[in-house]
Design a protein around this motif. Structure first.
Motif, PDB file in Angstrom:
ATOM      1  N   THR A 335       0.809  -1.218   0.000  1.00 54.55           N
ATOM      2  CA  THR A 335       0.000   0.000   0.000  1.00 54.55           C
ATOM      3  C   THR A 335       0.842   1.269   0.000  1.00 54.55           C
ATOM      4  N   ARG A 336       2.146   1.156   0.226  1.00 49.49           N
ATOM      5  CA  ARG A 336       2.998   2.338   0.356  1.00 49.49           C
ATOM      6  C   ARG A 336       4.057   2.446  -0.730  1.00 49.49           C
ATOM      7  N   VAL A 337       4.447   1.334  -1.315  1.00 46.72           N
ATOM      8  CA  VAL A 337       5.503   1.331  -2.316  1.00 46.72           C
ATOM      9  C   VAL A 337       4.866   1.336  -3.705  1.00 46.72           C
ATOM     10  N   PRO A 338       5.354   2.188  -4.635  1.00 50.19           N
ATOM     11  CA  PRO A 338       4.814   2.171  -6.001  1.00 50.19           C
ATOM     12  C   PRO A 338       4.856   0.778  -6.611  1.00 50.19           C
ATOM     13  N   ILE A 343       7.051  -4.709  -7.571  1.00 54.82           N
ATOM     14  CA  ILE A 343       7.255  -5.849  -8.461  1.00 54.82           C
ATOM     15  C   ILE A 343       8.745  -6.140  -8.628  1.00 54.82           C
ATOM     16  N   ALA A 344       9.518  -5.080  -8.941  1.00 54.41           N
ATOM     17  CA  ALA A 344      10.958  -5.262  -9.146  1.00 54.41           C
ATOM     18  C   ALA A 344      11.635  -5.753  -7.876  1.00 54.41           C
ATOM     19  N   THR A 384       0.935  -7.459  -5.856  1.00 56.81           N
ATOM     20  CA  THR A 384       0.637  -6.353  -6.763  1.00 56.81           C
ATOM     21  C   THR A 384       0.102  -6.837  -8.097  1.00 56.81           C
ATOM     22  N   VAL A 385       0.826  -7.761  -8.750  1.00 64.08           N
ATOM     23  CA  VAL A 385       0.499  -8.065 -10.138  1.00 64.08           C
ATOM     24  C   VAL A 385      -0.786  -8.853 -10.294  1.00 64.08           C
TER      25      VAL A 385
END
Length: 529
Positions: A335-338, A343-344, A384-385
């Protein structure tokens, strides 16, 4: 529209499961056995290899045959379940799995076992999309959320229990008993499903794209055959080059079919967008890592380090415990990291764990620690993905997006076992002397029975594992870097994020299971009122 009987529940029933426990129990049992079919096999690979005198290439097919039909047919079987009835298709799927399991008793070779595994994968592809869809169509309100949560927990239980169960069974029983688990499940679950679950279907009028399904499975089969046969037959041999050419041709025909079909299995124009393609590739790559590392490390642990199947199964528990323990931290970071950095970062963590095993392939501490790191990294990337794969498609295609998550995971795993397995096999054979017996060149399991060659074969296998896993780590880093540079998340849907409907909230709550996978077809049942 779903069938009218699904709207008969009263408001008071929405918060509790009540007398619908038999329905939920049957669906959870079906989901668990599908997960067990995947997780029990890894621990059994050395035993099966010894019993059937199977080399690395043949064991690759035993693993990938299931994923090939399961992943390749999910989109088609999901549509089929929507049209013909989810209950009916689920019952047929479980029956096919049970029938395939009984055929294992007749298998006398790895090739026969791989074909039977492919049949069981067909049954799993028929059954899996309906399990969660029937939960969504049978339960409403808070009861739906509880049921979906229990469903996710049971799938995770199958993932965790599978290796340990396999180890216990192999200590006392022949390896064929591992596959017979499906039979009592079908005997219990199918009558309950037919008796107590109301039918659910969608009158969409969409045709099932059988041609697309056959072409996609054919392409994957040709590609995997070429990769697995290369080390033995030679990469420039006619069968291998012919398989690569056949795979390319089938892929071109598949793309042409899907671009021109009125109702394609896969809308290539939608999935070719950057918002969809990047997270889809990341998802496949993450499962490529997990499946290939599991394929390699179970043989390292048993055939090189000398652990028993039960000990190997118990060694699979710490990575899962670490992943579950770090679940809340990963969720907060998400929720905090782009998204592109999440993903990376996740793939970089996966690469680190893979490299750890590659550097110390004969250290059980490195193997367990590396698997723990890999599981955390996969969970971080998939958090995320998995959602973005669905979010990148129009709302009316959310059911397809959910099925695509499972498809990418299974196909990524199948290609991973084929690709890194081929590198392992090639490096293993290259590390052995030219005068090594053909049986030793083909299989470490065969070398284990030869005191003259066992030590050299084990050293060669460890070398091959280092080469394959090192290449896998490099691939993870490259895909992670590409994702950081190329990924652009799809814009959030106002109706799905700003003010989500009740069903959307529940779907989000159960969208990613504890093992990092996404439930099959949760979006299908959202079309039910």
């Amino acid at each position: 529209m779903g069938d009218p009987e699904f709207r008969s529940t009263t408001a008071g029933d929405e918060a509790r499961i009540g007398d619908r426990w038999p329905v939920l129990a049957a669906l959870m049992l079906a989901a668990m056995v599908i997960m067990l079919d995947n997780s029990v096999l890894n621990v059994a690979l050395p035993t099966i290899g010894s019993a059937l005198q199977a080399g690395t290439a043949e064991l690759q097919w035993v693993v990938t045959a299931y994923s090939l039909t399961f992943g390749g047919l999910l989109l088609t079987t999901g549509n089929l379940a929507d049209r013909l009835g989810r209950k009916r298709v689920l019952a047929v799927g479980l029956s096919v799995m049970a029938a395939g399991s009984l055929l294992v008793l007749l298998a006398q070779s790895a090739t026969a076992l791989a074909l039977i595994r492919a049949l069981i994968g067909v049954g799993a592809a028929l059954a899996m999309p309906s399990t969660l869809s029937l939960i969504y169509s049978t339960f409403t309100g808070a009861a739906r959320l509880k049921a979906a949560g229990l469903w996710s927990a049971v799938t995770m239980l199958g993932f965790v229990v599978g290796p340990v169960l396999a180890g216990v069974m192999l200590t006392h029983l022949a390896w064929q008993w591992l596959f017979l688990i499906n039979v009592p499940v079908a005997v219990v679950a199918v009558p309950v499903i037919l008796a107590v679950i109301p039918e659910s279907r969608e009158a969409t009028g969409e045709r099932v794209d059988l041609a697309g399904a056959v072409l996609s499975v054919g392409f994957l089969a040709a590609l995997i055959y070429a990769l697995s046969s290369g080390p033995d037959a030679g990469w420039l041999s006619l069968p291998v080059l012919g398989s690569f050419a056949g795979a390319a041709l089938l892929l071109l025909v598949f793309c042409g079919r899907e671009l021109t079909a009125a109702q394609p299995m896969l809308d290539l124009r939608q999935v070719a967008s950057r918002q969809f393609a990047v997270p889809a590739v990341v998802e496949a790559t993450a499962f490529l890592a997990v499946s290939s590392v599991l394929f390699i490390q179970t043989q390292l642990v048993q055939l090189v380090l000398g652990y028993t199947p039960l000990q190997a199964g118990l060694l699979s528990l710490p990575p899962v415990i670490v992943m579950v323990a770090g679940n809340s931290l990963v969720a907060r970071l998400g929720t905090r990291v782009p998204a592109r950095f999440m993903i990376a970062g996740g793939l970089t963590v996966v690469a680190s764990g893979t490299l750890l095993i590659a550097l110390w392939p004969t250290s059980v501490v490195a193997i367990v620690a590396g698997m723990s790191v890999i599981m955390v990294g996969v969970r971080a990337a998939l958090t995320t993905v998995a959602i973005e794969v669905i979010n990148a498609l129009p709302r009316e295609r959310m059911g397809m997006g959910s099925a695509l998550n499972d498809t990418f995971q299974e196909i990524g795993g199948a290609i991973g076992v084929a690709l890194l397995g081929a590198l392992l096999n090639q490096a293993y054979r290259s590390a052995l002397p030219a005068d090594a017996p053909a049986s030793v060149l083909a299989s470490l399991a065969a070398a284990a029975a030869d005191p003259v060659w066992v030590a050299r074969a084990q050293a060669a296998f460890a070398h091959g594992a280092s080469v394959a896993l090192g290449a896998g780590a490099a691939l993870m880093l490259l895909v992670g870097l590409a994702a950081a540079l190329l990924h652009r998340p799809a814009p959030d849907r106002p109706d799905a994020d700003a003010q989500p409907p009740a069903e959307g909230k529940e779907a989000a709550a159960s969208a990613v299971t504890a093992d990092g996978t996404v439930p099959s077809h949760p979006g299908q049942a959202r079309r039910d009122p």
